[in-house]
Design an enzyme around this catalytic site. Sequence first.
Site, PDB file in Angstrom:
ATOM      1  N   ARG A 167      49.717  12.226  14.582  1.00 18.40           N
ATOM      2  CA  ARG A 167      50.809  13.290  13.832  1.00 18.40           C
ATOM      3  C   ARG A 167      49.637  12.503  12.840  1.00 18.40           C
ATOM      4  NH1 ARG A 167      52.958  12.213  17.617  1.00 18.40           N
ATOM      5  NH2 ARG A 167      55.173  11.477  17.759  1.00 18.40           N
ATOM      6  N   SER A 239      61.590  10.508  13.707  1.00 15.12           N
ATOM      7  CA  SER A 239      60.568   9.139  14.054  1.00 15.12           C
ATOM      8  C   SER A 239      60.408   9.604  12.528  1.00 15.12           C
ATOM      9  CB  SER A 239      59.282   8.911  14.355  1.00 15.12           C
ATOM     10  OG  SER A 239      59.927   9.411  15.732  1.00 15.12           O
ATOM     11  N   GLU A 335      56.545   8.972   8.768  1.00 21.43           N
ATOM     12  CA  GLU A 335      55.840  10.369   9.077  1.00 21.43           C
ATOM     13  C   GLU A 335      55.994  11.349   8.844  1.00 21.43           C
ATOM     14  OE1 GLU A 335      56.091  12.337  12.671  1.00 21.43           O
ATOM     15  OE2 GLU A 335      57.714  11.610  11.964  1.00 21.43           O
TER      16      GLU A 335
HETATM   17  N1  EPU Z   1      61.421   0.200  20.670  1.00 19.00           N
HETATM   18  C1  EPU Z   1      62.827  -0.812  19.848  1.00 19.00           C
HETATM   19  N2  EPU Z   1      63.384  -0.902  19.440  1.00 19.00           N
HETATM   20  C2  EPU Z   1      64.140   0.533  18.975  1.00 19.00           C
HETATM   21  C3  EPU Z   1      63.422   1.734  19.356  1.00 19.00           C
HETATM   22  C4  EPU Z   1      62.243   1.529  19.644  1.00 19.00           C
HETATM   23  O1  EPU Z   1      62.948  -1.982  20.897  1.00 19.00           O
HETATM   24  O2  EPU Z   1      64.675   0.311  17.834  1.00 19.00           O
HETATM   25  C5  EPU Z   1      61.342  -0.153  21.528  1.00 19.00           C
HETATM   26  C6  EPU Z   1      61.364   0.628  22.787  1.00 19.00           C
HETATM   27  O3  EPU Z   1      61.499  -0.135  23.613  1.00 19.00           O
HETATM   28  C7  EPU Z   1      59.646   0.919  23.366  1.00 19.00           C
HETATM   29  C8  EPU Z   1      59.086   1.195  22.472  1.00 19.00           C
HETATM   30  O4  EPU Z   1      59.530   0.859  20.651  1.00 19.00           O
HETATM   31  O5  EPU Z   1      59.158  -0.614  23.849  1.00 19.00           O
HETATM   32  C9  EPU Z   1      59.104   2.698  21.543  1.00 19.00           C
HETATM   33  O6  EPU Z   1      60.418   3.249  21.895  1.00 19.00           O
HETATM   34  P1  EPU Z   1      60.121   4.652  22.821  1.00 19.00           P
HETATM   35  O7  EPU Z   1      59.654   5.045  23.692  1.00 19.00           O
HETATM   36  O8  EPU Z   1      61.824   4.796  21.822  1.00 19.00           O
HETATM   37  O9  EPU Z   1      58.853   5.347  21.631  1.00 19.00           O
HETATM   38  P2  EPU Z   1      58.609   5.524  19.815  1.00 19.00           P
HETATM   39  O10 EPU Z   1      57.286   4.568  19.735  1.00 19.00           O
HETATM   40  O11 EPU Z   1      59.583   4.984  19.028  1.00 19.00           O
HETATM   41  C10 EPU Z   1      57.664   7.643  20.022  1.00 19.00           C
HETATM   42  C11 EPU Z   1      57.634   8.740  19.389  1.00 19.00           C
HETATM   43  C12 EPU Z   1      58.393   9.429  19.199  1.00 19.00           C
HETATM   44  C13 EPU Z   1      58.711  10.184  20.630  1.00 19.00           C
HETATM   45  C14 EPU Z   1      58.463   8.885  20.998  1.00 19.00           C
HETATM   46  C15 EPU Z   1      58.244   9.178  22.848  1.00 19.00           C
HETATM   47  C16 EPU Z   1      55.892   8.749  16.677  1.00 19.00           C
HETATM   48  C17 EPU Z   1      56.045   7.830  15.328  1.00 19.00           C
HETATM   49  N3  EPU Z   1      57.452   8.224  17.749  1.00 19.00           N
HETATM   50  O12 EPU Z   1      58.526   6.850  19.415  1.00 19.00           O
HETATM   51  O13 EPU Z   1      57.973  10.784  18.380  1.00 19.00           O
HETATM   52  O14 EPU Z   1      59.530  10.663  21.024  1.00 19.00           O
HETATM   53  O15 EPU Z   1      57.322   8.355  22.163  1.00 19.00           O
HETATM   54  O16 EPU Z   1      57.218   9.516  23.259  1.00 19.00           O
HETATM   55  O17 EPU Z   1      55.138   8.410  16.995  1.00 19.00           O
HETATM   56  C18 EPU Z   1      59.155  11.954  16.375  1.00 19.00           C
HETATM   57  O18 EPU Z   1      57.610  11.703  16.167  1.00 19.00           O
HETATM   58  O19 EPU Z   1      59.457  12.302  15.756  1.00 19.00           O
HETATM   59  C19 EPU Z   1      59.133  11.188  17.718  1.00 19.00           C
HETATM   60  C20 EPU Z   1      60.596  11.573  18.114  1.00 19.00           C
END
Ligand code: EPU
Length: 353
Positions: A167, A239, A335
């Site tokens: 990012r 995010s 972010e």
């Molecule tokens: N999780 C929880 N509770 C929540 C949210 C997430 O326990 O409320 C856990 C999920 O179960 C999972 C982990 O956290 O084990 C990661 O969650 P998720 O797969 O939803 O991805 P993220 O890390 O929250 C990142 C990116 C997203 C992207 C997704 C999928 C960043 C800041 N965000 O989110 O990007 O779509 O991975 O690759 O890196 C964005 O940048 O705007 C964005 C949406």
Amino acid sequence: MSCTPATHCVDLQPLHTFALPAKATGLRVIRSSADLQEMAQHQQAGERQILLGEGSNTVFVEPVIHATVWKMGLTGRQYLGIYNQCHNIRVMAGENWHQTVEWTVAMGWGGLENLALIPGSVGAGPVQNIGAYGLELKDRVSAVHAFDLAKGTGCSFSLEECQFGYRDSLFKSGYPGRYVITAIDFALPVAWQPMLGYGDVAQRVKDIGPTSPASVLRAVCAIRTEKLPDPAVLGNCGSFFKNPVIGEETALALLKNFPQLVHYPAGQGLVKLAAGWLIDQCGLRGFSTGGVGVYSRQALILVNQGNGQAEHLLSLVGHVQEQVHLKFGVQLEPEVNLVFSVPTRQEAGLPGS
Ligand code: EPU
């Protein structure tokens, strides 16, 4: 110039997807190199200029923004041909990102489908090196074309010169506010390989049918639609915080207390934590205050429930950061690009915050 009714302030609320009420002193659309030259002249004269794509990663966090906002309006897509075993395409910065992904897949050029449904414009993509489901923009970029506001000339950056990180890029951290991205060259491998390693993408693709760029695109769209709120219905900017990157030793210590800690290797003795999980563990998923809140289905997303004000958002951000720090000792960083009434030190190109 101050923002008073006499200066015919511009309403910024419909121009950013978090949709907080805010006004600026002026609004222009970039449609030509003459517009870019004019923007450079104002910037060099010390007047604050803010570049905006579709406003999906920018939040105006004060009601009055002393600046002229320039909305990117350069459009067009061009096929450059096959070389280096890739389909090469050039896309202008003002094109919509998701429509561009759909177009490449419809044309039979796979490679961007994991990034489907990311809101925003093409030109905003390199600034924070957008990423999702195991793919980052940097994996498909061969060059970025820009306009240098400091020099008043066009320029191009190779993949290495963009200094892409998680990012992050030269455009975000190196020289914030200096370059207006005008177009991106993408290199999409002719020998397409699916990327199905993240979460339940592989299973979702299997449910849809034979693996192809189109089936991956459909799977990613289905997953995102279930988890992420539509900004047209509920104000948000994806995010809100970055997933924090910490040292391996700190991560091991945390794992002793929190064996379920969601973490991923981040190279060079570093570990990336899932910020959404950290916020969720603090019991903040679904929490709301003064018209803004933490989204009930994904804790990394903050939402405007319709009547949110900038002060409410700033207090929610502080509360989330404080709770996560108290429980895990980890500092969450936004972010998204927070725009204040006057330039921050970083925006002004000065060290420190
Ligand atoms: N999780 C929880 N509770 C929540 C949210 C997430 O326990 O409320 C856990 C999920 O179960 C999972 C982990 O956290 O084990 C990661 O969650 P998720 O797969 O939803 O991805 P993220 O890390 O929250 C990142 C990116 C997203 C992207 C997704 C999928 C960043 C800041 N965000 O989110 O990007 O779509 O991975 O690759 O890196 C964005 O940048 O705007 C964005 C949406």
